[in-house]
Scaffold this active site. Structure first.
Site, PDB file in Angstrom:
ATOM      1  N   THR A  86       0.873  -1.183   0.000  1.00 25.84           N
ATOM      2  CA  THR A  86       0.000   0.000   0.000  1.00 25.84           C
ATOM      3  C   THR A  86       0.907   1.229   0.000  1.00 25.84           C
ATOM      4  OG1 THR A  86      -1.665  -1.179   1.276  1.00 25.84           O
ATOM      5  CG2 THR A  86      -1.856   1.206   1.198  1.00 25.84           C
ATOM      6  N   LYS A 131      -7.673   1.611  -3.110  1.00 28.44           N
ATOM      7  CA  LYS A 131      -7.361   1.162  -1.752  1.00 28.44           C
ATOM      8  C   LYS A 131      -7.612   2.305  -0.747  1.00 28.44           C
ATOM      9  CE  LYS A 131      -5.332  -1.210   1.624  1.00 28.44           C
ATOM     10  NZ  LYS A 131      -5.775  -2.469   2.189  1.00 28.44           N
ATOM     11  N   LYS A 190      -0.421   4.896   8.560  1.00 27.20           N
ATOM     12  CA  LYS A 190       0.333   5.099   7.313  1.00 27.20           C
ATOM     13  C   LYS A 190      -0.652   5.302   6.156  1.00 27.20           C
ATOM     14  CE  LYS A 190       1.506   1.517   4.947  1.00 27.20           C
ATOM     15  NZ  LYS A 190       1.560   0.866   3.661  1.00 27.20           N
TER      16      LYS A 190
END
Ligand code: NAP
Length: 287
Positions: A93, A168, A236
């Protein structure tokens, strides 16, 4: 096929295992070498001491490392040696900007790059049931998708480079607000003197139903927070989301708030707890 896999963490270890289990020739590399050695003891495949050695001649190099800088590091070492016309599929990611940067770099060297972040967590990786959202050229995606399918139940091309990462981000936005709502519901139920198990039975088949409710309500009520996706990772990801929102003008009021709540959970010592630990912040319990 001749494949390489870099990053054998919680997710990458089982994902690479599924590729080997499907009969592909797999070479693996991990920053701390013990994981690669352990992987080669459990799976058919070769442990390598550098990304370059693993990627040599690979038709597809898979990555599932930590963040943007980790991806840059592996790609700069591996790109020149993967097979001409080869593909890098990145399951990390990352920012969408990184995906666009890597795609341009790969194209300039006669290779392709597909950003392919995943959802489904450790359990999904182990069961080979991940959801994979991709960005990149259609031709590279078509070649990579059947291979990705060894560890996925759904693989979809969302658009040009970076589109997988943007999708995402949507996934994480939807989860953040929902988990806070679920936490507030549970917190309120307790304050109101209701039995959380009874509340679940009463409302979980109606409009309040969600994957998070079905899979996390019970464990949250039992004060158990070791179910996969960690708060540190979520922060994050929400950092990437908020950066992107600054650039595209999206107004993410709740997501921004919840990111701050997760920072408080980290300050409580909960960086490795799973994302449903937002409820602990409401109840003020220490680690
Ligand atoms: N865990 C989840 O539920 C989940 C779900 C969806 C998405 N993701 C995403 O998937 C990615 C990986 O997550 P994870 O949970 O598997 O993390 P993890 O357990 O920390 O694994 C990352 C692995 O990458 C290795 N690595 C880092 N930099 C490297 C490099 N330059 N070269 C080779 N290996 C390198 C690390 O090696 P070391 O052993 O040296 O640390 C570690 O083994 C993250 O971007 C995360 O956000 C995770």
């Amino acid at each position: 096929m001749k494949l390489a896999f870099a990053g054998l963490g919680v997710m990458g270890f089982p994902m690479a295992g599924h590729l080997a289990g499907a009969g592909h020739e797999v070479a693996v590399f991990n920053r701390s070498p013990e994981k690669a050695q352990r992987w080669a003891q459990v799976h058919q495949g070769r442990a390598c001491e550098s990304a370059r050695a693993a990627a040599e001649g690979a038709e597809i190099l898979f990555l599932c490392v930590g963040n943007d800088d980790d991806v840059r590091r592996v790609v700069s070492e591996a790109l020149p040696v993967i097979a001409p016309g080869g593909i890098i599929v990145d399951h990390t990611t990352t920012s969408a900007r990184l995906a666009r940067e890597m795609a341009a770099l790969c194209e300039a060297q006669g290779r392709a790059f597909v950003d392919a972040p995943v959802s489904g967590g450790q359990a999904g990786a182990e069961a080979g049931q991940l959801t994979v959202m991709c960005g990149g050229e259609a031709a590279a995606f078509e070649r990579a998708a059947p291979v990705i399918a060894h560890f996925a139940k759904a693989v979809r091309l969302m658009g040009s480079p970076g589109a997988g990462q943007l999708t995402k981000m949507v996934n994480q936005i939807c989860i953040a607000g929902l988990v806070q709502g679920l936490s507030e519901g549970l917190h309120f139920a307790r304050r109101a003197g209701l039995d959380p198990a009874e509340v679940y039975e009463a409302i979980s088949k109606g409009a309040a139903q969600s994957w998070q409710m079905d899979n996390r309500w019970k464990t949250m009520a039992e004060d158990r927070f070791d179910f996969g996706f960690a708060v540190d990772w979520m922060r994050k990801d929400l950092g990437l989301v908020l950066d992107e929102a600054r650039a595209n003008g999206a107004q993410l009021d709740v997501t921004r708030l919840v990111d701050g709540f997760y920072a408080e959970v980290q300050a409580m010592g909960g960086g490795r707890w799973d994302t449903s630990s937002l409820v602990k912040r409401l109840e003020g319990r220490e680690a």
